[in-house]
Every structure is written in C-alpha cells, then in structure tokens.
Design a protein around this motif. Structure first.
Motif, PDB file in Angstrom:
ATOM      1  N   LYS A 126      29.524  34.032 -45.934  1.00 21.66           N
ATOM      2  CA  LYS A 126      28.816  33.000 -46.698  1.00 21.66           C
ATOM      3  C   LYS A 126      29.700  31.766 -46.858  1.00 21.66           C
ATOM      4  O   LYS A 126      29.240  30.633 -46.693  1.00 21.66           O
ATOM      5  CB  LYS A 126      28.408  33.547 -48.066  1.00 21.66           C
ATOM      6  CG  LYS A 126      27.601  32.562 -48.885  1.00 21.66           C
ATOM      7  CD  LYS A 126      27.208  33.141 -50.228  1.00 21.66           C
ATOM      8  CE  LYS A 126      26.447  32.105 -51.034  1.00 21.66           C
ATOM      9  NZ  LYS A 126      26.225  32.510 -52.405  1.00 21.66           N
ATOM     10  N   GLU A 182      28.882  28.058 -45.494  1.00 17.60           N
ATOM     11  CA  GLU A 182      28.858  26.918 -46.405  1.00 17.60           C
ATOM     12  C   GLU A 182      29.825  25.833 -45.927  1.00 17.60           C
ATOM     13  O   GLU A 182      29.528  24.648 -46.014  1.00 17.60           O
ATOM     14  CB  GLU A 182      29.209  27.370 -47.826  1.00 17.60           C
ATOM     15  CG  GLU A 182      28.082  28.130 -48.493  1.00 17.60           C
ATOM     16  CD  GLU A 182      28.396  28.552 -49.924  1.00 17.60           C
ATOM     17  OE1 GLU A 182      29.578  28.450 -50.354  1.00 17.60           O
ATOM     18  OE2 GLU A 182      27.463  28.986 -50.616  1.00 17.60           O
ATOM     19  N   LYS A 222      25.009  20.828 -59.500  1.00 20.60           N
ATOM     20  CA  LYS A 222      24.898  21.797 -58.397  1.00 20.60           C
ATOM     21  C   LYS A 222      26.244  21.985 -57.726  1.00 20.60           C
ATOM     22  O   LYS A 222      27.192  21.235 -57.971  1.00 20.60           O
ATOM     23  CB  LYS A 222      23.882  21.304 -57.369  1.00 20.60           C
ATOM     24  CG  LYS A 222      22.463  21.247 -57.877  1.00 20.60           C
ATOM     25  CD  LYS A 222      21.527  20.823 -56.771  1.00 20.60           C
ATOM     26  CE  LYS A 222      20.081  20.794 -57.258  1.00 20.60           C
ATOM     27  NZ  LYS A 222      19.169  20.315 -56.224  1.00 20.60           N
ATOM     28  N   ARG A 223      26.301  22.956 -56.852  1.00 22.06           N
ATOM     29  CA  ARG A 223      27.499  23.180 -56.037  1.00 22.06           C
ATOM     30  C   ARG A 223      27.486  22.209 -54.864  1.00 22.06           C
ATOM     31  O   ARG A 223      26.416  21.808 -54.385  1.00 22.06           O
ATOM     32  CB  ARG A 223      27.516  24.621 -55.508  1.00 22.06           C
ATOM     33  CG  ARG A 223      27.626  25.656 -56.611  1.00 22.06           C
ATOM     34  CD  ARG A 223      27.314  27.078 -56.153  1.00 22.06           C
ATOM     35  NE  ARG A 223      28.079  27.485 -55.004  1.00 22.06           N
ATOM     36  CZ  ARG A 223      27.563  27.792 -53.802  1.00 22.06           C
ATOM     37  NH1 ARG A 223      26.265  27.744 -53.602  1.00 22.06           N
ATOM     38  NH2 ARG A 223      28.341  28.166 -52.807  1.00 22.06           N
ATOM     39  N   ASP A 271      25.408  23.390 -52.014  1.00 24.55           N
ATOM     40  CA  ASP A 271      23.957  23.246 -52.189  1.00 24.55           C
ATOM     41  C   ASP A 271      23.498  21.823 -51.884  1.00 24.55           C
ATOM     42  O   ASP A 271      22.460  21.615 -51.248  1.00 24.55           O
ATOM     43  CB  ASP A 271      23.548  23.643 -53.609  1.00 24.55           C
ATOM     44  CG  ASP A 271      23.807  25.120 -53.895  1.00 24.55           C
ATOM     45  OD1 ASP A 271      23.817  25.921 -52.939  1.00 24.55           O
ATOM     46  OD2 ASP A 271      24.011  25.469 -55.075  1.00 24.55           O
ATOM     47  N   SER A 288      23.716  21.356 -48.139  1.00 25.92           N
ATOM     48  CA  SER A 288      22.611  22.051 -47.479  1.00 25.92           C
ATOM     49  C   SER A 288      21.313  21.246 -47.597  1.00 25.92           C
ATOM     50  O   SER A 288      20.562  21.110 -46.624  1.00 25.92           O
ATOM     51  CB  SER A 288      22.422  23.438 -48.094  1.00 25.92           C
ATOM     52  OG  SER A 288      21.350  24.113 -47.483  1.00 25.92           O
ATOM     53  N   ALA A 289      21.069  20.691 -48.790  1.00 23.96           N
ATOM     54  CA  ALA A 289      19.855  19.875 -48.993  1.00 23.96           C
ATOM     55  C   ALA A 289      19.881  18.633 -48.113  1.00 23.96           C
ATOM     56  O   ALA A 289      18.867  18.248 -47.520  1.00 23.96           O
ATOM     57  CB  ALA A 289      19.735  19.480 -50.461  1.00 23.96           C
ATOM     58  N   ALA A 319      27.002  16.319 -56.347  1.00 27.28           N
ATOM     59  CA  ALA A 319      26.877  17.687 -56.859  1.00 27.28           C
ATOM     60  C   ALA A 319      27.092  17.720 -58.370  1.00 27.28           C
ATOM     61  O   ALA A 319      26.336  18.358 -59.107  1.00 27.28           O
ATOM     62  CB  ALA A 319      27.877  18.597 -56.157  1.00 27.28           C
TER      63      ALA A 319
END
Length: 200
Positions: free
Chosen positions: A144, A148, A183-184, A187, A190-191, A178
C-alpha cells in the motif's frame, strides 16, 4: 475474526472428525490439555458454512488418508487465513504436506493424532498462524505504501508541469492542499490523478 491475543478468553476449537470414537478421543485429549470450548463437526458437507457459523479460534482436522483435492478442500473450507488450522493425517502421499501448507494449514502432522502431542501442536499452530498473519499484514502495508508513493510521484509530476515548480515545491503544494482539506497527502494525490485521468 477471532482474537487469539486474549488468552484469558476460553479458546474455541472445532474438531472435524467423521469417526465418532476418534472424535471422542480427541475431545477427551483436549479436555485434559486445557479448558477449551469444543465443537465437533462430523461431516465435511457444508464445512465452510458450519465453521463460519461457529467462528472458532482454531480448527483441528483429523483425516486418515487424504487425497490432494480433499486436503485442499478441507483446508480452504476451514478458513486458514482467518484462524489457525491443524491437520492430522495417518498417511500422506508425496507433496501433500506442501499442498497443505500452501493452502494455509498452520500445522500438518503425519502419523495420526497422538493425545500427548495435541497441546504442543496446537500451540505451535497458533504461533505459526500469528507469525504469518503479521507477515501478511506487513506485506500488505508495504504494498500500500509503495502504491501511494507512486501516486504521489505522479501527482507531483502533474503539479510541477501545471505550476512550473520543482519537486519540493510540488510536494509542498500537495501537502498544503491535504492539510486544508483534512486529508492525507496520498488521498489528495489520488484524487488529482483520478481527476486528471477523467479530463484527458
């Protein structure tokens, strides 16, 4: 998933044994070895469903002379990724022990079930299961983290190109976004990568 760490809790064991006399011998041996909650399943039919219904901490399977198909079917039905599975066989053809271990069996004992060996084998099966569970968790976390990292690198590249900034500045932009969104960084990255994919 059953928690094996709470040793104060009574360990629940399902014994898979078709022969009634052998099942009674196993249950008696387990009772002598400790205070266990023991259930016996006398048929292999619907084994997975029955085990799921009971959610035992450990599954103990006693089978005289398994074929490869029977062995793999029993191993998989007993949920070896969710709990330790100890399998006792009277005889074993070449390669069956390897197939059992590959199917997730924590302990594969040839030459039958001997009462005096039962408790140490169960202890070893539980320890081995925990060790492999820890390794699987660490491997999943590592995979993971790598995924990431790749997404963050792609997002940084996109920010560098769009804003004409260097890598450190691109990362700072992602990190600030972030923090602003609670958020991380992974994340947000990724968005961004997903949105860019939709727009291209």
């Amino acid at each position: 998933m059953p928690k094996l760490t709470a040793m104060s809790k009574q360990l629940s064991i399902i014994v898979v044994e078709e022969d009634r006399d052998r099942a009674l011998t196993i249950v008696d041996s387990l009772r002598e070895a400790g205070d266990f909650d023991i259930q016996v399943i006398a048929t292999h039919t619907g084994l997975a469903r029955q085990i799921k219904a009971h959610q035992p901490d450990v599954v103990l399977i006693d089978i005289a002379n398994p074929s490869r198909d029977t062995l793999e079917e029993l191993a998989l039905a007993s949920g070896p990724m969710e709990r330790p599975v100890a399998m006792f066989v009277d005889q074993s053809a070449d390669g069956l022990s390897g197939a059992a271990i590959e199917a997730g069996v924590s302990a594969y004992v040839v030459d039958g079930l001997q009462p005096a060996r039962l408790k140490p084998i169960l202890d070893a099966a539980i320890t081995r299961f925990r060790m492999f569970q820890r390794m699987r968790t660490e491997l999943a976390e590592t995979k993971k983290a790598l995924e990431e990292r790749k997404v963050i690198d792609r997002a940084k590249g996109m920010v560098m190109k769009a804003r004409n900034v260097n890598e450190d500045e691109a990362y700072a932009i992602l990190r600030k976004a972030a923090m602003d969104q609670g958020k991380r960084v992974a994340d947000v990255a990724s968005a961004l990568v997903t949105a860019a994919g939709l727009l291209s």
